[in-house]
Design an enzyme around this catalytic site. Structure first.
Site, PDB file in Angstrom:
ATOM      1  N   PHE A  41      39.412   1.019   2.045  1.00 37.89           N
ATOM      2  CA  PHE A  41      39.677   0.965   3.475  1.00 37.89           C
ATOM      3  C   PHE A  41      38.479   0.509   4.274  1.00 37.89           C
ATOM      4  O   PHE A  41      38.595   0.239   5.444  1.00 37.89           O
ATOM      5  CB  PHE A  41      40.129   2.341   3.983  1.00 37.89           C
ATOM      6  CG  PHE A  41      41.331   2.874   3.233  1.00 37.89           C
ATOM      7  CD1 PHE A  41      42.442   2.087   3.035  1.00 37.89           C
ATOM      8  CD2 PHE A  41      41.313   4.146   2.704  1.00 37.89           C
ATOM      9  CE1 PHE A  41      43.533   2.551   2.346  1.00 37.89           C
ATOM     10  CE2 PHE A  41      42.404   4.641   2.001  1.00 37.89           C
ATOM     11  CZ  PHE A  41      43.496   3.847   1.817  1.00 37.89           C
ATOM     12  N   TRP A  61      44.278   0.716  10.759  1.00 32.77           N
ATOM     13  CA  TRP A  61      42.887   0.670  10.276  1.00 32.77           C
ATOM     14  C   TRP A  61      42.837   1.015   8.795  1.00 32.77           C
ATOM     15  O   TRP A  61      42.053   0.439   8.044  1.00 32.77           O
ATOM     16  CB  TRP A  61      42.032   1.656  11.071  1.00 32.77           C
ATOM     17  CG  TRP A  61      40.625   1.774  10.571  1.00 32.77           C
ATOM     18  CD1 TRP A  61      39.570   0.972  10.897  1.00 32.77           C
ATOM     19  CD2 TRP A  61      40.107   2.733   9.643  1.00 32.77           C
ATOM     20  NE1 TRP A  61      38.425   1.386  10.242  1.00 32.77           N
ATOM     21  CE2 TRP A  61      38.728   2.463   9.461  1.00 32.77           C
ATOM     22  CE3 TRP A  61      40.666   3.806   8.954  1.00 32.77           C
ATOM     23  CZ2 TRP A  61      37.918   3.220   8.628  1.00 32.77           C
ATOM     24  CZ3 TRP A  61      39.861   4.568   8.117  1.00 32.77           C
ATOM     25  CH2 TRP A  61      38.502   4.267   7.961  1.00 32.77           C
ATOM     26  N   HIS A  62      43.687   1.927   8.354  1.00 31.60           N
ATOM     27  CA  HIS A  62      43.653   2.345   6.955  1.00 31.60           C
ATOM     28  C   HIS A  62      44.139   1.257   6.007  1.00 31.60           C
ATOM     29  O   HIS A  62      43.713   1.215   4.848  1.00 31.60           O
ATOM     30  CB  HIS A  62      44.503   3.604   6.754  1.00 31.60           C
ATOM     31  CG  HIS A  62      43.782   4.870   7.113  1.00 31.60           C
ATOM     32  ND1 HIS A  62      43.786   5.396   8.391  1.00 31.60           N
ATOM     33  CD2 HIS A  62      43.016   5.707   6.365  1.00 31.60           C
ATOM     34  CE1 HIS A  62      43.067   6.505   8.401  1.00 31.60           C
ATOM     35  NE2 HIS A  62      42.572   6.712   7.199  1.00 31.60           N
ATOM     36  N   GLY A  63      45.001   0.399   6.457  1.00 34.20           N
ATOM     37  CA  GLY A  63      45.469  -0.644   5.551  1.00 34.20           C
ATOM     38  C   GLY A  63      46.398  -1.623   6.225  1.00 34.20           C
ATOM     39  O   GLY A  63      47.112  -1.286   7.175  1.00 34.20           O
TER      40      GLY A  63
END
Length: 470
Positions: free
Chosen positions: A470, A318-320
């Site tokens: 993000f 999800w962060h990247g």
């Protein structure tokens, strides 16, 4: 339109005056202000955001009919695909290329994809709303305007906190009756000022140091690798928690309370405690909608460990859209599993007694802070090879070299500030009462010093909040 920019200050004042005066129109004022704020950013895809809000709202109400309950899954898939297209297309194509499955002309159109601002955060809110309504944990609002305000409220829109319907809708329902006092304004300004100091005086000053160190790449020494990790640890915390402080402060000035998102995470003694203190609203989202959704701890120990790993891997992704983020999430998943396994040692009484001691907690905080600091290398390094290279070098470092490094006093000072922040926030009420006994001229001088300090640092370079990406 960043929170610390003159444009935002003007925007907020223009909004706040009629907002305080016209109680019955507050929801409509917020609805318009949210759209203006979002479209003021170059990456603000307002039409896409509005369409996804309208579709989710329609699906939530239609799926209340028994013969249309299957629309719930359509809502989930639509939101996941929307996020996946913008955030992960390049990642998927890059991995296909590595496997020799190159798609003709795919790179040309994929390179033109721009990540819409705040899409990760509002997608999670859409999904949680769909699930909460389906579970019966939240009642669907009949007002699309209130739904739009729920998902688009500008203070927390771009980087959280991630809110839930049962937290925000009751507040929106009472907004026209809410009396916003001078104490609310003062406390909101106080939190906003704390965020400004953390962002401008600390995070923005650390940013060039972090960049200079990580830009050295393979030329980093063992000591410099630790300094890069240390400075990034405090940079990302002060930058992200600053946004949260400012968002909560703005919300309070408008009579809305957002969920807390940080609680001095570097004072954690283990992985579970860290994720109860760091990005708390994301942690509970992952827990409630992924970990528990997968079965949590209800299906045996092996399944529990697998669920922890899967949840943290998803958190990393999800962060990247890079393997470094996936590895970062995987490491934190493994740390959670190891921590759970260590509970078996508590059957030995001396272990349980030791873990309850102050000395153990201090040592555990020291050790775990360094583990978390190392994991940030995978979060920020541009490639797995660089992250691995830094890891190897960090294992070879000599403590004496760290202490002698010119940046080390800065790291010690930053950790001391972290401890002071914890003490101040934990005893906020008590210190607030003491502060009002200070003579007015001295308080005024302190306020003036803070104001002039912020003005001084605002004259330098400005950096975006890191979590905007993000």
């Amino acid at each position: 339109m960043f929170f610390y920019s003159p444009n935002f200050m003007i925007f907020f004042i223009i909004l706040l005056i009629p907002y305080l005066l016209l109680r019955k129109q507050r929801v409509w004022l917020l609805a318009a202000a949210n759209a203006i704020f979002y479209v003021a950013h170059p990456e603000g895809f307002l039409v896409l955001f509005f369409v996804m809000a309208f579709l989710t709202f329609g699906i939530v109400h239609t799926m209340q009919l028994s013969r249309f309950r299957w629309l719930f899954w359509i809502g989930i898939v639509l939101n996941v695909l929307n996020l996946a297209f913008f955030k992960y297309t390049l990642f998927v194509l890059g991995n296909l290329d590595m496997l020799g499955l190159h798609l003709p002309r795919a790179d040309d159109w994929a390179a033109s994809i721009v990540l819409p601002l705040g899409i990760s955060f509002y997608t999670f809110e859409f999904i949680s709303y769909l699930i909460d309504v389906r579970r019966g944990d939240s009642k669907p609002t009949r007002s699309f305007v209130k739904f739009w305000v729920f998902v688009s409220m500008f203070p927390h829109l771009i980087a959280g906190p991630i809110m839930r319907g049962d937290e925000l809708f009751p507040q929106l329902d009472e907004l026209s009756k809410k009396r916003i006092t001078w104490s609310d304004i003062r406390y909101g300004v106080y939190l906003f000022a704390i965020g400004m100091v953390k962002k401008i005086v600390i995070a923005d000053q650390l940013s060039p140091i972090v960049k200079e160190l990580f830009d050295k790449g393979s030329a980093l020494t063992s000591t410099e690798s630790w300094m890069a990790a240390y400075t990034f640890s405090f940079y990302i915390y002060n930058d992200f928690s600053a946004y949260t402080d400012m968002a909560i402060g703005l919300g309070i000035m408008m009579g809305v309370r957002f969920a807390d998102n940080f609680n001095s995470p570097y004072l954690s003694a283990n992985p579970s405690e860290f994720w109860r203190r760091w990005h708390m609203t994301l942690s509970r989202w992952i827990r409630d909608y992924i970990y528990i959704g997968l079965g949590g701890n209800r299906k045996g120990q092996l399944r529990l460990y697998a669920n922890l790993l899967i949840a943290m891997l998803i958190s990393g992704l999800w962060h990247g859209a890079m393997w470094t983020f996936v590895i970062w999430g995987g490491i934190h998943g493994l740390l959670q599993v190891i921590h759970r396994l260590s509970f078996e040692l508590n059957r030995f009484r001396w272990v349980a007694v030791l873990r309850d001691s102050v000395v153990y907690r201090i040592v555990a905080i020291f050790v775990f802070f360094h583990i978390v600091t190392w994991t940030w290398v995978f979060f920020h390094a541009p490639s797995l090879s660089m992250a691995w290279d830094m890891t190897v070098k960090m294992l070879r470092v000599h403590a004496a070299d760290l202490i002698r490094h010119p940046t080390f006093p800065l790291i010690v000072g930053l950790f001391a500030v972290h401890v002071v922040e914890y003490v101040l926030r934990k005893n906020e009420g008590r210190f607030g009462r003491i502060w009002h006994f200070v003579p007015f001229p001295l308080r005024s001088a302190a306020y003036a010093l803070i104001t002039f300090t912020l003005i001084y640092y605002l004259q330098g370079g400005k950096y975006e909040f890191i979590y905007f990406q993000f």
